[in-house]
Scaffold this active site. Structure first.
Site, PDB file in Angstrom:
ATOM      1  N   ARG A  57      22.544  -0.592   8.762  1.00  0.00           N
ATOM      2  CA  ARG A  57      23.664  -1.036   8.664  1.00  0.00           C
ATOM      3  C   ARG A  57      24.658  -0.928   9.949  1.00  0.00           C
ATOM      4  O   ARG A  57      25.362  -1.796  10.135  1.00  0.00           O
ATOM      5  CB  ARG A  57      24.548  -0.114   7.394  1.00  0.00           C
ATOM      6  CG  ARG A  57      25.872  -0.265   7.487  1.00  0.00           C
ATOM      7  CD  ARG A  57      26.610  -0.175   5.739  1.00  0.00           C
ATOM      8  NE  ARG A  57      25.838   1.376   5.199  1.00  0.00           N
ATOM      9  CZ  ARG A  57      26.431   2.536   5.638  1.00  0.00           C
ATOM     10  NH1 ARG A  57      27.166   2.647   6.644  1.00  0.00           N
ATOM     11  NH2 ARG A  57      25.865   3.570   5.145  1.00  0.00           N
ATOM     12  N   TYR A 109      40.826 -23.269   3.794  1.00  0.00           N
ATOM     13  CA  TYR A 109      39.673 -23.192   3.085  1.00  0.00           C
ATOM     14  C   TYR A 109      40.221 -22.358   1.815  1.00  0.00           C
ATOM     15  O   TYR A 109      40.961 -21.461   1.824  1.00  0.00           O
ATOM     16  CB  TYR A 109      38.733 -22.608   3.648  1.00  0.00           C
ATOM     17  CG  TYR A 109      37.446 -22.154   2.919  1.00  0.00           C
ATOM     18  CD1 TYR A 109      36.632 -23.295   2.446  1.00  0.00           C
ATOM     19  CD2 TYR A 109      37.278 -20.847   2.175  1.00  0.00           C
ATOM     20  CE1 TYR A 109      35.442 -22.873   1.618  1.00  0.00           C
ATOM     21  CE2 TYR A 109      36.200 -20.709   1.329  1.00  0.00           C
ATOM     22  CZ  TYR A 109      35.227 -21.667   1.098  1.00  0.00           C
ATOM     23  OH  TYR A 109      34.240 -21.372   0.317  1.00  0.00           O
ATOM     24  N   ASP A 181      39.575 -19.824  12.485  1.00  0.00           N
ATOM     25  CA  ASP A 181      38.406 -20.038  11.687  1.00  0.00           C
ATOM     26  C   ASP A 181      37.985 -21.318  12.073  1.00  0.00           C
ATOM     27  O   ASP A 181      38.636 -22.578  12.156  1.00  0.00           O
ATOM     28  CB  ASP A 181      38.578 -20.527   9.913  1.00  0.00           C
ATOM     29  CG  ASP A 181      37.641 -20.575   9.094  1.00  0.00           C
ATOM     30  OD1 ASP A 181      36.537 -21.183   9.940  1.00  0.00           O
ATOM     31  OD2 ASP A 181      37.697 -20.707   7.939  1.00  0.00           O
ATOM     32  N   LYS A 206      27.704 -22.983   7.468  1.00  0.00           N
ATOM     33  CA  LYS A 206      27.762 -24.244   7.594  1.00  0.00           C
ATOM     34  C   LYS A 206      26.986 -24.604   8.907  1.00  0.00           C
ATOM     35  O   LYS A 206      26.047 -24.522   8.909  1.00  0.00           O
ATOM     36  CB  LYS A 206      29.374 -24.672   7.571  1.00  0.00           C
ATOM     37  CG  LYS A 206      30.151 -23.987   6.559  1.00  0.00           C
ATOM     38  CD  LYS A 206      29.801 -24.429   5.355  1.00  0.00           C
ATOM     39  CE  LYS A 206      30.327 -23.689   4.164  1.00  0.00           C
ATOM     40  NZ  LYS A 206      32.072 -23.384   4.161  1.00  0.00           N
TER      41      LYS A 206
HETATM   42  C1  LIG Z   1      32.635 -22.236   3.465  1.00  0.00           C
HETATM   43  C2  LIG Z   1      33.954 -21.969   4.501  1.00  0.00           C
HETATM   44  C3  LIG Z   1      34.324 -20.704   4.269  1.00  0.00           C
HETATM   45  C4  LIG Z   1      33.769 -19.413   3.356  1.00  0.00           C
HETATM   46  O1  LIG Z   1      32.460 -18.976   3.862  1.00  0.00           O
HETATM   47  P1  LIG Z   1      31.358 -18.447   2.779  1.00  0.00           P
HETATM   48  O2  LIG Z   1      30.147 -18.567   3.791  1.00  0.00           O
HETATM   49  O3  LIG Z   1      31.148 -19.502   1.986  1.00  0.00           O
HETATM   50  O4  LIG Z   1      31.750 -17.262   2.324  1.00  0.00           O
HETATM   51  C5  LIG Z   1      35.589 -20.160   5.256  1.00  0.00           C
HETATM   52  N1  LIG Z   1      36.039 -21.262   5.917  1.00  0.00           N
HETATM   53  C6  LIG Z   1      35.551 -22.476   6.091  1.00  0.00           C
HETATM   54  C7  LIG Z   1      36.425 -23.405   6.880  1.00  0.00           C
HETATM   55  C8  LIG Z   1      34.415 -22.779   5.273  1.00  0.00           C
HETATM   56  O5  LIG Z   1      34.304 -24.069   5.091  1.00  0.00           O
END
Ligand SMILES: *Cc1c(COP(=O)(O)O)cnc(C)c1O
Length: 391
Positions: A57, A109, A181, A206
């Site tokens: 962890r 998001y 982000d 992604k």
């Molecule tokens: C998918 C996504 C998230 C969240 O991520 P997860 O891996 O699904 O928890 C946050 N920001 C953006 C821009 C995303 O496309």
């Protein structure tokens, strides 16, 4: 065994660092590829004495190699791999305390918005949402207790752009930190820390992993104080990404550059095709000269990514028909994988927004979002052409 030089140095190119940064032949076997260290615990030679790792962890060599590599690609020193993008957001939000104020962009998001409003508001954080495409709106929303400015660029699903350097300048003048982000662009095309941001988040689900086979997140910073606090939070809250999944992400980083180039080439071709089609009312892609912020896109990123939003003249009915008729594009949420996806933000990813809120941000019934994959370009165009003929 020859000691391989560290190829993390900024004098090496992105592709070289994506393949080598943070990685060394395994000291015990000479294995060229970083092994998957599937162990929860590590031997102590005497109580409290161990060779770098004591419990997974707190730290694991596979995760450490991946964290070093992904941070390096963002032009930073510290990365924290978490079990999902949302857990990255959750961990970063714990840098804040009750009474702190966060300003976020208004087109973000949906899961992040939900987390802010339903979880962190209850914990005593306050949030304001502003249209950060106008940096003056940010300035007007700042308060003495504003500690963090949160943004995504391009925004989801409307592909609006926010000037990261301008936002960082305004936020830093009052001592607030900036978190970006960067999921949509990946570090291959956009590096917010180099533009003044303090923290970067990726949903590695992604583009970074890119193969639609895991859920993951990473938080990156170049600030030693923030890194120390994130390390503590990560170990205390325990949101770490599994060792095996960090191995998959590390493996995927090696092809990030060529995948992103292929995504962007295909997305540009798809955007140009759609823009010229009589049944299309509008296309949002930062690479098109018609994008109202095309100049900003060129200035703050080295490419335009793989996400394209399209509005059909025929509204909801046409959108439904198109989703039913495509066969190379798959009807599914998510994005950033090698396969092309199509989805309807109003009915799918952004369905949690009220119809009024959807209308306010511009999510209309005829809007479709495409995650353009890396299949043969002609097959993608042909698929869209055939489906559009029937709408
Ligand atoms: C998918 C996504 C998230 C969240 O991520 P997860 O891996 O699904 O928890 C946050 N920001 C953006 C821009 C995303 O496309």
């Amino acid at each position: 065994m020859t000691d391989k030089t560290d190829l993390s140095d900024g004098s090496f190119g992105f592709e070289t660092r994506a393949i080598h940064a943070g990685q060394h032949p395994d000291p015990s076997t000479g294995a060229v590829v970083t092994p998957v260290y599937l162990t929860s615990t590590f031997v102590h030679s005497a109580p409290g004495e161990y060779a770098g790792y004591d419990y997974s962890r707190a730290g694991n060599p596979t995760r450490a190699a991946y964290e070093a590599c992904v941070a390096n690609l963002e032009g930073a020193r510290f990365g924290f791999a978490l079990a999902s993008g949302c857990l990255g957001t959750t961990t970063a939000m714990h840098l804040l305390s009750q009474g702190d104020h966060v300003i976020a962009c208004d087109d973000m998001y949906g899961g992040t918005y939900r987390l802010f409003e339903t979880v962190f508001r209850r914990c005593g954080l306050d949030f304001s949402y502003v249209d950060m495409t106008d940096p003056a709106a940010l300035e007007a929303a700042l308060r003495p207790e504003t500690r963090m400015v949160w943004l995504e660029t391009p925004t989801n699903p409307l592909m609006k752009l926010i000037d990261i350097a301008a936002v960082a300048e305004i936020a830093h003048a009052t001592g607030a930190q900036v978190m970006v982000d960067n999921t949509f662009m990946s570090p291959y095309f956009q590096r917010p820390i180099e533009l003044g941001a303090d923290l970067v988040l990726h949903s590695t689900t992604k583009y970074i992993n890119g193969h639609s086979d895991l859920i993951g997140g990473v938080v990156i910073t170049d600030d030693e104080d923030l890194a120390e606090r994130l390390d503590f939070l990560n170990c205390s809250m325990g949101g770490i990404q599994s060792t095996f999944d960090t191995y998959l992400c590390l493996r995927s980083l090696k092809t990030l550059a060529i995948r992103m180039q292929a995504h962007a080439d295909n997305a540009m071709a798809v955007a140009r095709f759609l823009e010229a089609h009589p049944k299309v009312a509008g296309v949002a892609y930062p690479g098109l000269e018609s994008h109202p912020q095309h100049e900003l896109a060129r200035r703050q990123a080295s490419g335009f990514g793989g996400m394209v939003s399209v509005t059909l003249e025929g509204g909801l009915e046409a959108a439904r028909k198109m989703m039913a008729d495509v066969r190379v594009f798959t009807l599914a949420e998510s994005l950033g994988g090698v396969e092309s996806l199509i989805e309807h933000p109003g009915l799918m990813t952004h369905a949690s927004l009220t119809p009024e809120k959807q209308a306010e941000v511009g999510i209309t019934p005829g809007l479709l979002r495409l995650s353009v994959g890396i299949e043969t370009q002609a097959d993608l165009i042909e698929d869209l052409e055939r489906a559009l003929a029937g709408v």
